[in-house]
Design an enzyme around this catalytic site. Sequence first.
Site, PDB file in Angstrom:
ATOM      1  CE1 TYR A 106     -10.265  -6.639   1.307  1.00 56.13           C
ATOM      2  CE2 TYR A 106      -8.078  -6.069   0.525  1.00 56.13           C
ATOM      3  CZ  TYR A 106      -9.420  -5.819   0.571  1.00 56.13           C
ATOM      4  OH  TYR A 106      -9.945  -4.756  -0.101  1.00 56.13           O
ATOM      5  CE  LYS A 110      -3.985  -0.153   1.714  1.00 60.04           C
ATOM      6  NZ  LYS A 110      -5.238  -0.109   2.499  1.00 60.04           N
ATOM      7  CB  SER A 161     -10.337   1.193  -8.882  1.00 54.66           C
ATOM      8  OG  SER A 161     -11.150   2.190  -9.469  1.00 54.66           O
TER       9      SER A 161
END
Length: 306
Positions: A282, A171, A215
């Site tokens: 996740y 990240k 995205s």
Amino acid sequence: MKNKLSKLIILPLGLIASCSSENEITFGEKETSGSNSTYSTNTLNKVTNNSKCFDQFKNTDREYEYTAGFDVNKNVNKIIDDRTCFADYSQTTFNNRTYGVYKIAAGTNHIDDLQPRIERTTPSINSNDIGDGSYVRFTGYVTIKRAGHLSDSYDRDDIRDKSGTYIAQAKGKHSGGGGSADPAICLIVAKPIFSGSTQVSYDIYREEITERGGSGVTGRQLVYLTNIPANTRKFFKIENGFTGSGTSRRHYVNVRIGATDYNWDVPSPERALQAKIRFGAYRCHGGEAEILWDGVNKVVKKVPTS
């Protein structure tokens, strides 16, 4: 903060293991998951009244520490980010080795509207300390017992495919706006391969941005890395770092699985403001996921910018 002493989960991992090297240990038990799982493929993210959620796991605190014994994953961070009511972080010992267990199920995030997860994060390096040679490095051994799976009409290498669970992610915030306030640069996703209803191995992909804040189909892509057999302990390393400075700055995310390196340069390195790493389990659009981590550690090197 919830009390973990009464909630330790001991998960059977089989009675026999074969060992071909220090980097690879195969557990004797195979597990099933996916469309034939005993758990539904509920794709709701935020839990309202879900039978997969148990009262003893409805943590009121999203973040907590493990208190049922020595925490074998605390070298990275003693704080656990738990956004599932299906199971708490637990530990199990097999063949004289203790593993941290990260277990999630579809539709069991009772904290927010995102996918369920149990993760930990490394310290971050920020804009004043991302000079030439700065990095955050995470190392450990991963064992994938099962990964989330939801059958859909997309190819496995299509970013829209909902099969698979993230085991780690790099990240880092960036300047100039766009995308999430705490964006993922790349995520390592395990997508199950089946023999009948049994998950026998996992195709490992890097889900990487193609532009800062990217995205969906226009901003991310999947790159195949390797295949890991189910219930097999594998060495894993991910490094999120920087070289050079000014117009020659390079931002990279380098991954090693077993003995093979998979290196990648992040686009628009001049916009980077931060770097950190998260690991655990996740995303689970269908079925369950169960990821084991042991031998984990982190190294953070900060070099002030000139």
